[in-house]
Scaffold this active site. Sequence first.
Site, PDB file in Angstrom:
ATOM      1  CG  ASP A  50      32.958  15.332 -16.775  1.00 44.77           C
ATOM      2  OD1 ASP A  50      33.768  14.937 -15.910  1.00 44.77           O
ATOM      3  OD2 ASP A  50      33.080  15.080 -17.984  1.00 44.77           O
ATOM      4  N   GLY A  95      27.370  13.005 -14.408  1.00 43.11           N
ATOM      5  CA  GLY A  95      28.812  13.118 -14.374  1.00 43.11           C
ATOM      6  C   GLY A  95      29.462  12.729 -15.677  1.00 43.11           C
ATOM      7  CG  HIS A  96      33.918  11.438 -17.355  1.00 39.37           C
ATOM      8  ND1 HIS A  96      34.268  12.494 -18.170  1.00 39.37           N
ATOM      9  CD2 HIS A  96      34.675  10.381 -17.769  1.00 39.37           C
ATOM     10  CE1 HIS A  96      35.210  12.104 -19.027  1.00 39.37           C
ATOM     11  NE2 HIS A  96      35.451  10.830 -18.814  1.00 39.37           N
ATOM     12  CG  PHE A  97      31.744   6.942 -17.387  1.00 42.65           C
ATOM     13  CD1 PHE A  97      31.997   6.483 -18.667  1.00 42.65           C
ATOM     14  CD2 PHE A  97      32.812   7.127 -16.531  1.00 42.65           C
ATOM     15  CE1 PHE A  97      33.288   6.192 -19.086  1.00 42.65           C
ATOM     16  CE2 PHE A  97      34.108   6.839 -16.932  1.00 42.65           C
ATOM     17  CZ  PHE A  97      34.344   6.370 -18.217  1.00 42.65           C
TER      18      PHE A  97
END
Length: 292
Positions: A238, A265-267
């Site tokens: 991320d 990653g972020h999601f």
Amino acid sequence: MVEVRHQYATVSGHRVFYREAGPSEAPVLVLLHGFPSSSRMFRNLVPALADRFRVIAPDHIGFGRSDTPAHDAFPYTFDALTDVTEELLRQLGVTRYAIYVQDYGAPIGWRLALRNPDAITAVVTQNGNAYEEGFVEEFWVPVWAYSDSPGPDTEAGVRTALSLDAIRWQYLHGVDRPELVDPETWTADHRDVNRPGNDLAQLALFRDYATNPPLYPKVHAYFRESQVPLLAVWGAEDRIFGPEGARAFAKDLPDAEIHLIPGGGHFLLESHLDTVAGYMRGFLTTVGQPPA
């Protein structure tokens, strides 16, 4: 097949959409989504946990299927979003619950905990920040500039976050298998945050984000005093909230369970759902979730 109920409640005159599944008498898990998503980000996690938990995932005001009042008709602040979440849980008869926080869901979750520490039975943070170490400077420079000095010059730097390309980047950056991420995620988020007038609501939240880091010392004190069970399961790639943000929880919660997921990653739920759900089931079972 797990039944997921898609429902609305009226909170302070606004319709709030939420997903709910699981037995009514089971321990409660509240899922708090981030920007620019909605409870849609939990569409697969809810049924994965609902055999053991009563799972509740609301859409924040201005997101998903919840109301999007005009920016001058609703105070788009993290305090106000917390007010709505708190009242929704009260209406649903929820008094004790675990929280899953991601991105914007983190400052909402921390406020809920500071207001009523005894209500929180456990915390799962998935790229939900609570430490200065978590901010990836390159991403946050325009947000801090806009918060410090709102105006046409600084607004341009954050308004790009509402674009389709920027939202796609949030879903795909750092992901080792991007083909697993459903393109509907970023197209639906782009559509929702760009509803007429919603851009001004989102800009107001960008400005208000600067109120969150000053709360961190109180959040850290809450961690130290409560020793609330905490699981950090974090997309290691991320570039919004970096892995140092996950490691930092151990400073105040030495027993925190921390997992950095390579290629995530972020999601993280979009590419590593089974990994996250597995860690959550083990963690929440170990800490012994009491009923609501």
